[in-house]
Scaffold this motif. Structure first.
Motif, short mmCIF file in Angstrom:
data_model
loop_
_atom_site.label_atom_id
_atom_site.label_comp_id
_atom_site.label_asym_id
_atom_site.label_seq_id
_atom_site.Cartn_x
_atom_site.Cartn_y
_atom_site.Cartn_z
N ASP A 1 0.83 -1.21 0.00
CA ASP A 1 0.00 0.00 0.00
C ASP A 1 0.86 1.26 0.00
OD1 ASP A 1 -2.59 -0.78 -0.27
OD2 ASP A 1 -3.02 -0.92 1.86
N LEU B 1 -2.51 -0.57 -8.43
CA LEU B 1 -3.12 0.26 -7.38
C LEU B 1 -2.71 1.72 -7.53
CD1 LEU B 1 -2.56 -2.10 -4.32
CD2 LEU B 1 -4.78 -1.47 -5.31
N SER C 1 -9.20 0.03 -11.18
CA SER C 1 -10.35 -0.18 -10.28
C SER C 1 -10.37 -1.58 -9.69
CB SER C 1 -11.66 0.09 -11.03
OG SER C 1 -11.77 1.45 -11.36
N LEU C 2 -9.34 -1.91 -8.95
CA LEU C 2 -9.24 -3.17 -8.22
C LEU C 2 -8.62 -2.90 -6.86
CD1 LEU C 2 -7.90 -5.57 -11.03
CD2 LEU C 2 -10.21 -5.53 -10.08
N GLY C 3 -8.91 -3.78 -5.90
CA GLY C 3 -8.34 -3.64 -4.57
C GLY C 3 -7.11 -4.51 -4.39
N LYS D 1 -8.89 1.83 -6.05
CA LYS D 1 -9.62 0.75 -5.39
C LYS D 1 -10.94 1.22 -4.81
CE LYS D 1 -7.17 1.20 -0.95
NZ LYS D 1 -6.26 0.54 0.00
N GLY E 1 -5.53 -7.81 -8.93
CA GLY E 1 -6.24 -7.09 -7.88
C GLY E 1 -7.50 -7.81 -7.47
N PRO F 1 -13.62 -2.29 -4.74
CA PRO F 1 -14.41 -1.56 -5.75
C PRO F 1 -15.89 -1.87 -5.68
CG PRO F 1 -12.99 -3.21 -6.79
CD PRO F 1 -12.56 -3.10 -5.37
#
Length: 451
Positions: free
Chosen positions: A41, A121, A126-128, A318, A359, A364
């Protein structure tokens, strides 16, 4: 979930000595899982700041201009595609074919997987982080654990790393407990020293004399994973201070009109998610026709850039920070604008997950649910804002993840108190009827949706 031959038989109930022996490895795995998450992160955050703030400011370009969004997401797709193509291990298996907790991948794959996840990221995809971080932590825990205790079952390390990562992601072991309750009920207890594999390596005491005959209880099965989840959650809270609270208005308690509204909104969320589930194999098949990872992921980046232009910058990334901005001033957007953001975010998530970006789909999906709930409140202001948001999140997550407890938990923690829980439990019933038995948002090796 992986199954090890050494844990194929059903063990006896576990005694306190066996559970205590698991405490130290569970603590180590939980803390390590959190540190991996925090590290990725942090790397992604630095990249995000450089790409979306520092660099466009130095160039005199608006960071959220259409041209810049398209350029950054296209470049992100190109770079991630090169990582998938050239880095050893190809950043892991096709993300469209994997779920949240999967069998261990080779540890050599982990660097490429984490690099691809961090690039996505930071680049606004658009993914976590949940799927790649969980896969990496499971691989590392399995690799290390089997060397420290060669006779230990694979499921032990999968469950510890999976629980530790989920605890770290949510900042609490509750989410891990709920997911594992659905996952491990009916499975054998993955514990060293059990009767299926002999004495614990490094000990001479043999089976735990405190163990009793019969099946292990649910809390026996969850004990070590909960220790890992607690360690992961506490580590994340102490270092990163995560929060899912959206500062939604206080919900005064259910009224007669709340029940039909909750049923309708949760069902709408489930139906919207199911539309994405049914589109999932088709978008995957379209990208696969390109035949090369660089072409696939770059094309995905171009499409994500176009969707970002259409939906606005809040539909990028995300979604955890963006959803707070969305909920902070819901009157800022009309019902139509909120509906557009929900659809764009869902489409972006599908494209990102099927073109090859690494991801997860939980974070999302929360954004999609919040936007849908705010839209419902904008269209029908008499529906309480908190109720609308939480019911929509509940329905969307049920459709995307097919995890009932996780969906209830995530929806509930978005609000300020537990008064909405009874209504959420009722609202979960029609949503579950809509999604159960339907295809999953996960593909098999043949490209068809799993059930």
């Amino acid at each position: 979930m992986v199954t090890d031959s050494s844990a194929s038989a059903q063990p006896a109930a576990l005694g306190p000595r066996t559970l205590l022996r698991l405490t130290v490895p569970a603590l180590v795995v939980g803390v390590a899982a959190s540190l991996v998450l925090i590290g990725v992160d942090a790397l992604a955050g630095r990249l995000e700041d450089a790409l979306w703030h520092s660099l466009p400011a130095a160039l005199g370009i608006g960071g959220w201009s259409a041209g810049w969004m398209l350029a950054v997401l296209t470049a992100t797709g190109l770079v991630v595609g090169l990582v998938v193509w050239k880095i050893p291990g190809h950043a892991g298996p096709d993300p469209a074919t994997t779920g949240l907790v999967e069998p261990p991948i080779p540890v050599a794959v982990v660097p490429g997987l984490l690099l691809a996840a961090a690039l996505a990221l930071g680049g606004g995809v658009s993914l976590g982080p949940e799927n790649p971080i969980t896969a990496a932590n499971i691989a590392l825990a399995y690799w290390f654990g089997r060397r420290m205790a060669p006779g230990s079952p694979a499921d032990l390390w999968v469950s510890l790393a999976g629980a530790g990562t989920i605890g770290a992601l949510f900042g609490t072991p509750v989410a891990a407990a709920l997911i594992l309750t659905e996952t491990f009920v009916g499975r054998s207890a993955p514990t060293p020293g059990g009767p299926t594999q002999g004495p614990d390596p490094g000990t001479a005491q043999g089976p735990d004399p405190g163990a009793e005959k019969g099946q292990p209880s649910l809390w026996d099965l969850l004990f070590a994973p909960l220790v890992a989840a607690g360690a992961g959650g506490i580590t994340t809270v102490l270092i990163a201070e995560p929060s899912f609270d959206l500062n939604l208005p206080s919900y005064p308690g259910p009224h007669y009109g709340d029940i039909p509204a909750a049923l309708l909104i949760s069902s709408a969320g489930a139906l919207l998610a199911l539309a994405a589930v049914y589109a999932f194999p088709y978008t995957h098949r379209a990208f696969q026709r390109l035949g090369h990872p660089v072409l696939m992921v770059t094309a995905g980046g171009v499409l994500l850039g176009l969707l970002g232009v259409l939906g606005g910058h809040l539909t990028l990334f995300k979604g955890l920070s963006e959803v707070r901005e969305l909920a902070a001033d819901p009157q800022k957007w009309s019902g139509g604008e909120l509906a557009l953001m929900a659809v764009v975010k869902l489409a972006a998530m599908i494209l990102a997950a099927t073109c090859g970006f690494r991801g997860g789909r939980i974070f999302p999906s929360v954004f999609v649910g919040v936007a849908l709930g705010l839209c419902a409140h904008a269209v029908a202001p008499e529906v309480h804002l908190t109720l609308a948001v939480e019911c929509a999140v509940l329905g969307v997550l049920m459709g995307v993840t097919r995890q009932g407890w996780l969906s209830l938990f995530t929806a509930a923690v978005l609000g300020p108190e537990a008064a909405v829980l009874p209504v959420l439990c009722v609202a979960s019933l029609p949503a579950w009827l809509i999604v159960t038995g339907r295809p999953l948002m996960q593909l098999g090796r043949d490209g068809k949706s799993l059930r």
